[in-house]
Design a protein around this motif. Structure first.
Motif, PDB file in Angstrom:
ATOM      1  N   SER A   1      88.847  41.922  27.667  1.00 33.12           N
ATOM      2  CA  SER A   1      88.068  40.884  27.898  1.00 33.12           C
ATOM      3  C   SER A   1      88.774  39.605  27.488  1.00 33.12           C
TER       4      SER A   1
ATOM      5  N   GLY B   1      85.313  36.689  28.511  1.00 36.41           N
ATOM      6  CA  GLY B   1      84.375  37.640  29.015  1.00 36.41           C
ATOM      7  C   GLY B   1      83.032  36.898  28.762  1.00 36.41           C
TER       8      GLY B   1
ATOM      9  N   ILE C   1      80.695  44.548  29.777  1.00 31.64           N
ATOM     10  CA  ILE C   1      81.828  44.877  29.022  1.00 31.64           C
ATOM     11  C   ILE C   1      81.408  46.387  28.353  1.00 31.64           C
TER      12      ILE C   1
ATOM     13  N   VAL D   1      86.574  44.756  29.647  1.00 27.02           N
ATOM     14  CA  VAL D   1      85.735  44.586  30.801  1.00 27.02           C
ATOM     15  C   VAL D   1      85.880  45.500  31.946  1.00 27.02           C
TER      16      VAL D   1
END
Length: 151
Positions: free
Chosen positions: A81, A88, A128, A139
């Motif tokens: 992320s 993210g 996530i 991710v």
């Protein structure tokens, strides 16, 4: 550094301990710097990737395997992320415009989805996948094919 002989003293012992700690800290810093450099190389390589011409066949094969397992979704892309410009946040907050924050390969992958897969009735969501230390980890782009009225 030796603590034996004429240099033997409490100060010499403390100096030896300090120098060992400094050497260990320097090794750890060098290791961490090498790890960061390698991660940056991986990130750069990932960001420069292009969607391959055989992507549709590979995705179809993945979907077929998932269907055999009774699944209604497939993880088609995974990356850290912190490789996203917002680390993210949009994905974490389930922002409907999460895809607007994409750059590089994830942006090209999303564009491929919009061009090739969405017209075929597939949906894509980002989530996530893990939370190491309570922070967003990887991710995942998850391709789904279930109807809205299905469970």
């Amino acid at each position: 550094m030796s603590i034996f002989g004429k240099t033997f003293s409490a100060d010499a012992v403390r100096d030896l301990i300090r120098s060992r700690k400094e050497a260990q800290a320097a090794e750890e810093r060098a290791y961490e710097a090498a790890q960061r450099a390698e991660r940056e190389k991986l990130k750069a390589s990932f960001q420069e990737r292009e969607v391959q011409p055989e992507a549709l066949d590979r995705i179809a094969a993945l979907v077929a395997k998932q269907v055999e397992r009774g699944e209604k979704q497939a993880l088609v892309l995974q990356f850290p992320s912190d490789w996203l410009p917002d680390q993210g946040r949009a994905v974490t907050n389930h922002d409907p415009d999460w895809h607007r924050n994409l750059e590089g390969f994830p942006k090209r992958a999303y564009a491929y989805f919009e061009k090739e897969l969405a017209p075929r009735g597939f949906q894509l969501r980002a989530e996530i996948l893990d939370w190491p230390g309570g922070m967003p980890g990887d991710v995942g782009f998850v391709l789904t094919w279930k109807r809205p009225d299905e469970d």
